[in-house]
Motif scaffolding. Structure first.
Motif, PDB file in Angstrom:
ATOM      1  N   SER A  83       0.818  -1.222   0.000  1.00 18.20           N
ATOM      2  CA  SER A  83       0.000   0.000   0.000  1.00 18.20           C
ATOM      3  C   SER A  83       0.849   1.267   0.000  1.00 18.20           C
ATOM      4  CB  SER A  83      -0.956  -0.008   1.195  1.00 18.20           C
ATOM      5  OG  SER A  83      -0.227  -0.132   2.391  1.00 18.20           O
ATOM      6  N   SER A  84       2.053   1.178   0.542  1.00 18.05           N
ATOM      7  CA  SER A  84       2.956   2.332   0.506  1.00 18.05           C
ATOM      8  C   SER A  84       4.373   1.843   0.222  1.00 18.05           C
ATOM      9  CB  SER A  84       2.901   3.107   1.826  1.00 18.05           C
ATOM     10  OG  SER A  84       3.294   2.290   2.893  1.00 18.05           O
ATOM     11  N   PRO A  85       5.172   2.649  -0.455  1.00 17.18           N
ATOM     12  CA  PRO A  85       6.510   2.206  -0.823  1.00 17.18           C
ATOM     13  C   PRO A  85       7.439   2.097   0.390  1.00 17.18           C
ATOM     14  CG  PRO A  85       6.164   4.483  -1.508  1.00 17.18           C
ATOM     15  CD  PRO A  85       4.861   3.991  -0.949  1.00 17.18           C
ATOM     16  N   ALA A  86       8.374   1.175   0.302  1.00 15.19           N
ATOM     17  CA  ALA A  86       9.379   1.017   1.350  1.00 15.19           C
ATOM     18  C   ALA A  86      10.569   1.923   1.035  1.00 15.19           C
ATOM     19  CB  ALA A  86       9.836  -0.441   1.416  1.00 15.19           C
ATOM     20  N   GLN A  87      11.422   2.114   2.009  1.00 11.48           N
ATOM     21  CA  GLN A  87      12.577   2.994   1.848  1.00 11.48           C
ATOM     22  C   GLN A  87      13.628   2.372   0.932  1.00 11.48           C
ATOM     23  OE1 GLN A  87      14.386   4.017   5.595  1.00 11.48           O
ATOM     24  NE2 GLN A  87      15.860   5.383   4.656  1.00 11.48           N
ATOM     25  N   HIS A  88      13.741   1.029   0.945  1.00  4.35           N
ATOM     26  CA  HIS A  88      14.794   0.349   0.187  1.00  4.35           C
ATOM     27  C   HIS A  88      14.181  -0.603  -0.837  1.00  4.35           C
ATOM     28  CE1 HIS A  88      17.686   1.886   3.060  1.00  4.35           C
ATOM     29  NE2 HIS A  88      16.902   1.455   4.035  1.00  4.35           N
ATOM     30  N   THR A  89      14.800  -0.655  -2.008  1.00  7.14           N
ATOM     31  CA  THR A  89      14.319  -1.565  -3.048  1.00  7.14           C
ATOM     32  C   THR A  89      15.486  -2.317  -3.669  1.00  7.14           C
ATOM     33  OG1 THR A  89      14.491   0.098  -4.795  1.00  7.14           O
ATOM     34  CG2 THR A  89      12.388  -0.039  -3.646  1.00  7.14           C
ATOM     35  N   VAL A  90      15.179  -3.519  -4.141  1.00  5.32           N
ATOM     36  CA  VAL A  90      16.099  -4.324  -4.940  1.00  5.32           C
ATOM     37  C   VAL A  90      15.292  -4.819  -6.122  1.00  5.32           C
ATOM     38  CG1 VAL A  90      17.543  -6.391  -5.048  1.00  5.32           C
ATOM     39  CG2 VAL A  90      17.501  -5.022  -2.949  1.00  5.32           C
ATOM     40  N   GLY A  91      15.615  -4.332  -7.303  1.00  2.00           N
ATOM     41  CA  GLY A  91      14.847  -4.691  -8.483  1.00  2.00           C
ATOM     42  C   GLY A  91      13.397  -4.287  -8.307  1.00  2.00           C
ATOM     43  N   LYS A  92      12.494  -5.235  -8.513  1.00  4.41           N
ATOM     44  CA  LYS A  92      11.065  -4.929  -8.412  1.00  4.41           C
ATOM     45  C   LYS A  92      10.510  -5.134  -7.000  1.00  4.41           C
ATOM     46  CE  LYS A  92       9.482  -9.514  -9.894  1.00  4.41           C
ATOM     47  NZ  LYS A  92       8.631 -10.222 -10.830  1.00  4.41           N
TER      48      LYS A  92
ATOM     49  N   ASP B 206      10.299  -4.230  -2.843  1.00  8.06           N
ATOM     50  CA  ASP B 206      10.509  -3.335  -1.713  1.00  8.06           C
ATOM     51  C   ASP B 206      10.934  -4.192  -0.521  1.00  8.06           C
ATOM     52  OD1 ASP B 206       9.754  -1.153  -3.187  1.00  8.06           O
ATOM     53  OD2 ASP B 206       8.034  -0.618  -1.941  1.00  8.06           O
ATOM     54  N   VAL B 207      11.963  -3.750   0.172  1.00  8.06           N
ATOM     55  CA  VAL B 207      12.491  -4.490   1.327  1.00  8.06           C
ATOM     56  C   VAL B 207      11.822  -3.961   2.597  1.00  8.06           C
ATOM     57  CG1 VAL B 207      14.568  -5.110   2.615  1.00  8.06           C
ATOM     58  CG2 VAL B 207      14.682  -4.834   0.120  1.00  8.06           C
ATOM     59  N   LEU B 208      11.259  -4.870   3.370  1.00 16.09           N
ATOM     60  CA  LEU B 208      10.509  -4.533   4.584  1.00 16.09           C
ATOM     61  C   LEU B 208      11.410  -4.773   5.804  1.00 16.09           C
ATOM     62  CD1 LEU B 208       7.361  -6.281   3.195  1.00 16.09           C
ATOM     63  CD2 LEU B 208       7.706  -3.810   3.384  1.00 16.09           C
ATOM     64  N   LEU B 209      12.254  -3.777   6.082  1.00 19.75           N
ATOM     65  CA  LEU B 209      13.312  -3.930   7.084  1.00 19.75           C
ATOM     66  C   LEU B 209      12.810  -4.284   8.472  1.00 19.75           C
ATOM     67  CD1 LEU B 209      16.078  -1.257   6.524  1.00 19.75           C
ATOM     68  CD2 LEU B 209      16.078  -3.683   6.047  1.00 19.75           C
ATOM     69  N   GLN B 210      11.764  -3.623   8.934  1.00 18.50           N
ATOM     70  CA  GLN B 210      11.304  -3.855  10.306  1.00 18.50           C
ATOM     71  C   GLN B 210      10.861  -5.305  10.491  1.00 18.50           C
ATOM     72  OE1 GLN B 210      11.622  -1.414  12.791  1.00 18.50           O
ATOM     73  NE2 GLN B 210      11.440  -3.293  13.955  1.00 18.50           N
ATOM     74  N   GLU B 211      10.100  -5.824   9.543  1.00 18.74           N
ATOM     75  CA  GLU B 211       9.656  -7.220   9.651  1.00 18.74           C
ATOM     76  C   GLU B 211      10.849  -8.172   9.610  1.00 18.74           C
ATOM     77  OE1 GLU B 211       6.097  -8.648   7.666  1.00 18.74           O
ATOM     78  OE2 GLU B 211       5.610  -6.572   7.148  1.00 18.74           O
ATOM     79  N   PHE B 212      11.801  -7.886   8.709  1.00 21.33           N
ATOM     80  CA  PHE B 212      13.007  -8.713   8.623  1.00 21.33           C
ATOM     81  C   PHE B 212      13.755  -8.706   9.953  1.00 21.33           C
ATOM     82  CE2 PHE B 212      17.642  -8.646   7.996  1.00 21.33           C
ATOM     83  CZ  PHE B 212      17.824  -9.978   7.666  1.00 21.33           C
ATOM     84  N   GLU B 213      14.009  -7.503  10.488  1.00 18.30           N
ATOM     85  CA  GLU B 213      14.771  -7.414  11.739  1.00 18.30           C
ATOM     86  C   GLU B 213      14.054  -8.091  12.898  1.00 18.30           C
ATOM     87  OE1 GLU B 213      15.569  -3.224  12.277  1.00 18.30           O
ATOM     88  OE2 GLU B 213      17.483  -3.399  11.191  1.00 18.30           O
ATOM     89  N   ASN B 214      12.723  -7.939  12.967  1.00 15.07           N
ATOM     90  CA  ASN B 214      11.968  -8.559  14.066  1.00 15.07           C
ATOM     91  C   ASN B 214      12.186 -10.068  14.123  1.00 15.07           C
ATOM     92  OD1 ASN B 214      10.928  -6.073  14.794  1.00 15.07           O
ATOM     93  ND2 ASN B 214       8.939  -6.420  13.839  1.00 15.07           N
ATOM     94  N   ILE B 215      12.271 -10.713  12.984  1.00 18.42           N
ATOM     95  CA  ILE B 215      12.461 -12.167  12.952  1.00 18.42           C
ATOM     96  C   ILE B 215      13.940 -12.527  12.964  1.00 18.42           C
ATOM     97  CG2 ILE B 215      12.026 -14.291  11.644  1.00 18.42           C
ATOM     98  CD1 ILE B 215       9.442 -13.008  12.747  1.00 18.42           C
ATOM     99  N   ALA B 216      14.708 -11.966  12.038  1.00 21.53           N
ATOM    100  CA  ALA B 216      16.103 -12.393  11.852  1.00 21.53           C
ATOM    101  C   ALA B 216      16.970 -12.099  13.072  1.00 21.53           C
ATOM    102  CB  ALA B 216      16.697 -11.732  10.613  1.00 21.53           C
TER     103      ALA B 216
END
Length: 190
Positions: free
Chosen positions: A73-82, A84-94
């Motif tokens: 629904s809204s763009p993320a701050q970081h992208t790779v190709g097509k 959007d990278v969802l940093l907060q969700e990644f960090e919460n798990i990883a």
């Protein structure tokens, strides 16, 4: 005297089977009573079309790592190709999944799938990777890295004297698990 190998690194082209091989090795280690902690990244597909990636801890917690821009629904701050990278969700798990308790030390293998471009948008993750692969580290690590990467930290992992790197190919992906498993057992002295 040769340095002890503590870092078991899988590399190869995207889609070659690094995550599948990592999961297989984890299963074999667990069957022998070796504890594993960490995370995997998995493709998310709908109708056989990849729409993104999830991060999944070894205890089953799941979050989004990246999604096609059109699905958010809204763009993320970081992208790779097509994606959007969802940093907060990644960090919460990883980041949570990479925490080892003091009693885990020598009998636990830390699994990090993957150390790559999307994950490195997280400065917290990058700092944790530096710690894990530092000269003082006692961690035993099974990790995946991209085959082509110019990031100095990834290259330092690949070239670390305590790393052993396997290039995963379609020809060897179903057979090299035995060698990797044997090498890990040497490190943990099973």
């Amino acid at each position: 005297m040769a340095k002890k190998i503590n870092f078991f690194i899988l590399s190869g082209d995207p889609g070659v089977g690094k995550t599948t091989l990592t999961k297989k090795i984890c299963l074999l280690l667990n069957e022998k009573g070796v504890k594993t902690v960490g995370f995997f990244t998995e493709e998310v597909r709908r109708n056989q079309v990849r729409e993104g990636f999830d991060v999944v801890s070894l205890n089953g917690e799941r979050g989004r790592l990246a999604r096609e821009k059109s699905l958010l629904s809204s763009p993320a701050q970081h992208t790779v190709g097509k994606y959007d990278v969802l940093l907060q969700e990644f960090e919460n798990i990883a980041l949570q999944s990479m925490r080892m308790k003091p009693e885990d030390n020598e009998t636990c293998v830390l699994v990090i799938d993957e150390i790559g471009k999307m994950e490195f948008f997280s400065t917290n993750f990058k700092s944790r990777i530096k710690e894990i692969f530092s000269p003082a580290s006692k961690n035993i690590v099974l990790a995946t890295i991209p085959v082509r990467q110019s990031d100095p930290l990834i290259e330092s992992i690949r070239n670390n004297s305590r790393s052993k790197v396997w290039i995963v190919t379609r020809a060897n992906r179903n057979t090299i698990h035995e060698e990797i498993e044997r090498e890990i057992y040497k490190a943990i002295k099973i």
